[in-house]
Design an enzyme around this catalytic site. Structure first.
Site, PDB file in Angstrom:
ATOM      1  N   CYS A  86      -2.692   8.861   6.084  1.00 32.49           N
ATOM      2  CA  CYS A  86      -1.408   8.852   6.792  1.00 32.49           C
ATOM      3  C   CYS A  86      -1.625   9.102   8.287  1.00 32.49           C
ATOM      4  O   CYS A  86      -0.955   8.506   9.127  1.00 32.49           O
ATOM      5  CB  CYS A  86      -0.471   9.919   6.233  1.00 32.49           C
ATOM      6  SG  CYS A  86      -0.042   9.651   4.513  1.00 32.49           S
TER       7      CYS A  86
ATOM      8  N   CYS B 220       0.835  -1.208   0.000  1.00 30.62           N
ATOM      9  CA  CYS B 220       0.000   0.000   0.000  1.00 30.62           C
ATOM     10  C   CYS B 220       0.866   1.253   0.000  1.00 30.62           C
ATOM     11  O   CYS B 220       0.351   2.366  -0.046  1.00 30.62           O
ATOM     12  CB  CYS B 220      -0.916   0.020   1.218  1.00 30.62           C
ATOM     13  SG  CYS B 220      -2.003  -1.403   1.295  1.00 30.62           S
TER      14      CYS B 220
END
Lengths: 143, 425
Positions: A106, A37
């Site tokens: 994130c 990812c």
């Protein structure tokens, strides 16, 4: 895309890069994300006998926002109790670093990394099944 | 996507080597995205904005004739670059339009007799998307896989092309990895079954020798801004013998032999022609320089760093495109570190899907490696000093980011990353 100043500062001068002994009983390690990812965060916390996070280290494979998010949380968790650290929300991270919408994941990953490190520490120190009394982890950790 | 830099250009004094002194920052190493317009091209264009402003379709006065002369000179210059005749060059707005015109135009014209198209998974998005639209109109499209080196498997191609195939469309030089497809062999396979062969030569025209006669190409898309010409103009080569017919996409005054209506953008076309002329005259010289700089960049990086992988075939490539995977370092974070160097990343981390480049995935590059890839584009204006600065900067930041990378740490400890149960997110 244009990045905010705080984000660039954390990317260029990341705080608390490094590793601690993952086998030590006072160290909790969280490893979240996946290489496929494009994001992997390793966050480690060192917990004092009083249940305070006295040190934190990270290593991150990921974009600048992922690096900055993990750098920021190592600063934030230091000096906090486990419960306080667990209360850190991804939205706070995203807001502080002014993450653009495509980079919100994130901050989610950074929150997950804290939770994973705390869970690892609690598991090691025998507190996993006793989360309700997590406000007094120090007594157990000290035994 | 190129990195953004802050502030205006600045000059640096690089320590080593001496040639690297006085470089203007930022450095442009993204020549596949676009190229600067050659000053000689700009100069050729200028009169067509001011004094020679006529409409080339005005038949009754000298303003029109003058503009028409500019257009026809350019048409001849572009035809000469690819070995075509003037009448076979149709001006468009760029390679995206040319690809759409070739694929939809031919696909729709021949649909009743031949309703199949064969293309490749690593084509540019505009080719793939044009094909998807034709599928909705009932055309059967085969998307061929590529080999690990990015090249088409000619055996698979031969199996895919049938006597129902109207068009085989395979790009000449890949935009992401720079590999050069065997055009002549592909054309032969298409023609065996009576299909036409179209090639998207946006990244190839003016960069590698192309000859539509020698290579038996029936349609070819060209872009001006990839070969030091202006943005907003391109061409489609359409063979006349044997004649390729197509349905127009844009209808109107019947310009460009009815294949593309609309007043021609004369200044852009004149610039495009000049760019083609320069490319033809200087290709050998340019390529010798580009190859030397490309080798310098590749060797310079590999001397200092291990685990750097070149994506795409090593030999069948345009050397001005180096797509490198820096293992264990995420591409976008590297781009952020080397902000003074404008490059593109194979990582599509900004997209919500988090999926890395479909081209790299088609090569069988593991997702984690695809996330670490950077495309370096070298061109006519690139200097040795810029390359040396780039090497120094890249090496420094890859080392720094590897020190920061949990994957690098695990691999150094001898842990097999495949043995880890990674969490999904």
């Amino acid at each position: 895309m244009a990045y905010g100043e705080k984000l660039i500062d954390h990317y260029e001068n990341p705080r608390n890069i490094g590793s601690m002994d993952k086998h030590a009983t006072d160290v909790g390690t969280g490893l979240v994300g996946a290489p496929a990812c494009g994001d992997v965060m390793k966050l480690q916390i060192k917990v004092s006998s009083e249940g305070i996070i006295e040190d934190a280290k990270f290593k991150t494979f990921g974009c600048g926002s992922a690096i900055a998010s993990s750098s920021l949380v190592t600063e934030w968790v230091k000096g906090k109790t486990l419960d306080e650290a667990e209360g850190i929300k991804n939205t706070q991270i995203a807001q502080h670093l002014a993450l653009p919408p495509v980079k919100i994941h994130c901050s989610v990953l950074a929150e997950d990394a804290i939770k994973a490190a705390i869970a690892d520490y609690r598991k090691k120190s025998g507190k996993a099944q006793n989360v309700q009394t997590a406000s007094e982890p120090a007594t157990v950790a000290a035994q | 996507m190129a990195t953004k830099t802050q502030g205006g250009p600045k000059t640096v004094q690089a320590k080593e080597p001496a040639a690297a002194r006085n470089i203007q920052l930022p450095i442009y190493l993204d020549y596949q995205a676009t190229t600067p317009t050659d000053p000689r091209v700009v100069e050729a264009m200028l009169p067509y904005f001011t004094t020679k402003f006529g409409n080339p379709h005005s038949r009754n006065h000298s303003f029109g004739w003058e503009a028409e002369e500019g257009v026809e000179t350019a048409r001849a210059q572009i035809a000469a670059l690819v070995g075509a005749t003037d009448k076979e060059i149709i001006f468009t707005s760029g390679a995206t339009e040319s690809n759409n015109l070739a694929i939809k135009g031919v696909g729709r014209f021949y649909k009743d007799r031949r309703n199949e198209i064969v293309t490749v998974v690593t084509e540019h998005k505009c080719v793939l998307d044009a094909c998807r639209h034709l599928e909705e109109e009932g055309v059967k499209v085969t998307y061929l896989a590529v080999k690990q080196n990015g090249l088409v498997d000619l055996g698979h191609l031969r199996q895919a092309v049938t006597d129902k195939t109207a068009l085989v469309s395979v790009m000449a030089v890949n935009n992401e990895i720079g590999v050069v497809q065997p055009l002549k062999e592909i054309a032969a396979i298409a023609h065996e079954k009576g299909a036409f062969f179209h090639t998207d030569a946006a990244q190839a025209a003016g960069k590698i020798p192309l000859d539509v006669e020698d290579m038996h190409i029936d349609l070819m898309s060209i872009s001006a801004h990839k070969m030091y010409g202006p943005k907003g103009v391109g061409a489609l080569y359409v063979r006349r013998k044997p004649r390729v017919r197509l349905h127009a996409l844009i209808h109107g005054g019947g310009q460009e032999r009815g294949m593309r209506s609309g007043t021609l953008p004369v200044p852009l076309i004149v610039g495009f022609g000049k760019a083609a002329e320069i490319a033809q005259n200087e290709m050998a010289k340019d390529n010798e320089r580009i190859r030397r700089l490309s080798d310098r960049l590749f060797n310079g990086i590999n001397k200092e760093l291990k685990d750097v992988v070149l994506n795409g075939d090593r030999d069948a490539r345009f050397p001005g495109n180096l797509n490198l995977s820096f293992s264990y370092v995420e591409g976008e974070s590297l781009m952020m570190g080397i902000r003074d160097i404008a490059v593109s990343s194979g990582s599509a981390c900004t997209s919500a899907s988090l999926e890395p480049s479909y081209v790299l995935r088609a090569l069988g590059v593991e997702e984690e490696m695809a996330h670490t890839s950077i495309r370096f584009g070298i061109g006519r204006m690139t200097t040795e000093g810029e390359i040396d600065y780039a090497i120094e900067t890249i090496v420094k930041h890859v080392k720094k980011l590897r020190e920061m990378s949990p994957l690098w740490e695990m691999v150094q400890e001898g842990i097999d990353l495949k043995s880890i149960q990674w969490s999904d997110h």
